[in-house]
Design a protein around this motif. Structure first.
Motif, PDB file in Angstrom:
ATOM      1  N   CYS A 180       0.847  -1.189   0.000  1.00  0.00           N
ATOM      2  CA  CYS A 180       0.000   0.000   0.000  1.00  0.00           C
ATOM      3  C   CYS A 180       0.882   1.239   0.000  1.00  0.00           C
ATOM      4  O   CYS A 180       1.807   1.356   0.799  1.00  0.00           O
ATOM      5  CB  CYS A 180      -0.905  -0.007   1.226  1.00  0.00           C
ATOM      6  SG  CYS A 180      -1.794   1.554   1.423  1.00  0.00           S
ATOM      7  N   GLN A 238       0.164   4.097   0.901  1.00  0.00           N
ATOM      8  CA  GLN A 238      -0.071   4.966   2.066  1.00  0.00           C
ATOM      9  C   GLN A 238       0.508   4.403   3.355  1.00  0.00           C
ATOM     10  O   GLN A 238       1.216   5.082   4.079  1.00  0.00           O
ATOM     11  CB  GLN A 238      -1.575   5.188   2.247  1.00  0.00           C
ATOM     12  CG  GLN A 238      -2.120   6.158   1.213  1.00  0.00           C
ATOM     13  CD  GLN A 238      -3.600   6.399   1.416  1.00  0.00           C
ATOM     14  OE1 GLN A 238      -4.104   6.392   2.528  1.00  0.00           O
ATOM     15  NE2 GLN A 238      -4.296   6.611   0.325  1.00  0.00           N
ATOM     16  N   CYS A 239       0.183   3.130   3.664  1.00  0.00           N
ATOM     17  CA  CYS A 239       0.617   2.609   4.965  1.00  0.00           C
ATOM     18  C   CYS A 239       1.775   1.633   4.847  1.00  0.00           C
ATOM     19  O   CYS A 239       2.377   1.256   5.839  1.00  0.00           O
ATOM     20  CB  CYS A 239      -0.553   1.949   5.691  1.00  0.00           C
ATOM     21  SG  CYS A 239      -1.072   0.394   4.941  1.00  0.00           S
ATOM     22  N   CYS A 257      -5.372  -3.570   3.706  1.00  0.00           N
ATOM     23  CA  CYS A 257      -5.050  -2.723   4.854  1.00  0.00           C
ATOM     24  C   CYS A 257      -6.255  -1.839   5.168  1.00  0.00           C
ATOM     25  O   CYS A 257      -7.229  -1.800   4.431  1.00  0.00           O
ATOM     26  CB  CYS A 257      -3.809  -1.882   4.545  1.00  0.00           C
ATOM     27  SG  CYS A 257      -4.049  -0.764   3.168  1.00  0.00           S
ATOM     28  N   CYS A 285      -6.433   1.566   5.276  1.00  0.00           N
ATOM     29  CA  CYS A 285      -6.639   2.794   4.503  1.00  0.00           C
ATOM     30  C   CYS A 285      -7.295   2.533   3.149  1.00  0.00           C
ATOM     31  O   CYS A 285      -7.853   3.434   2.547  1.00  0.00           O
ATOM     32  CB  CYS A 285      -5.339   3.572   4.338  1.00  0.00           C
ATOM     33  SG  CYS A 285      -3.891   2.604   3.967  1.00  0.00           S
TER      34      CYS A 285
END
Ligand SMILES: [Zn+2]
Ligand SMILES: [Zn+2]
Length: 167
Positions: free
Chosen positions: A134, A136-137, A146, A148
């Motif tokens: 991911c 983002q995370c 995940c 998000c």
């Protein structure tokens, strides 16, 4: 280095000579690492058939790689063919299928290494359809989605508009 004594093969129509050795590529840097942890097993035969001398070999090895998409580590087996025609001189310089040997004491190791290096993929994935990480995370999405993901997926935004709890 692995020397083949090729004079008997070149001078006897129908002659064959098999060979086997371990090729060390542990210092070969590939994709930022040194994946050849174990030597490459090379097995082959040199054959004189109607005065044309060919080498037919295969190089088998296992690489420890990291995935270009998720960075996960994995091992993969490879088998690379090393098939060439050997000649002592060449009339047609443009034919690069032919390997010109300058001595009957022929070191085949550089040729094997070149074939192996040319066969290595430029991009490696741990599996077809690797989901990656991911952005983002940083979670490895092969292990499951995940948190998000839900918040950024527009389909969930659309659904939440009709969420009775929000009215
Ligand atoms: Zn992967
Ligand atoms: Zn995430």
């Amino acid at each position: 280095m692995f020397i083949l004594e090729l004079e008997p093969v070149f001078n006897n129509e129908g002659a064959e000579q098999s060979f086997e050795y371990l090729c060390d590529m542990s210092d070969y840097n590939y994709n930022g690492g040194y994946p050849f942890e174990n030597p490459v097993k090379v097995e082959g035969i040199v054959i004189n058939s109607t005065d044309i001398v060919t080498v037919k070999a295969k190089a088998c090895f296992t690489l420890c790689l990291s995935c270009d998409r998720c960075a996960g580590e994995f091992v993969r087996d490879f088998t690379v063919p090393v098939d060439h025609t050997l000649v002592t001189h060449v009339e047609d310089e443009t034919n690069d299928e032919l390997i010109v040997i300058d001595s009957y004491r022929y070191d085949i190791d550089p040729l094997v290494k070149e074939d192996i290096i040319l066969s290595l993929p430029t991009k490696v994935l741990c599996k077809d359809g690797c989901l990656g990480i991911c952005a983002q995370c940083g979670k490895n999405l092969n292990a499951g989605p995940c948190e998000c993901k839900k918040a950024t997926d527009p389909r969930w935004d659309a659904l939440s508009m009709f969420d009775p709890a929000e009215n």
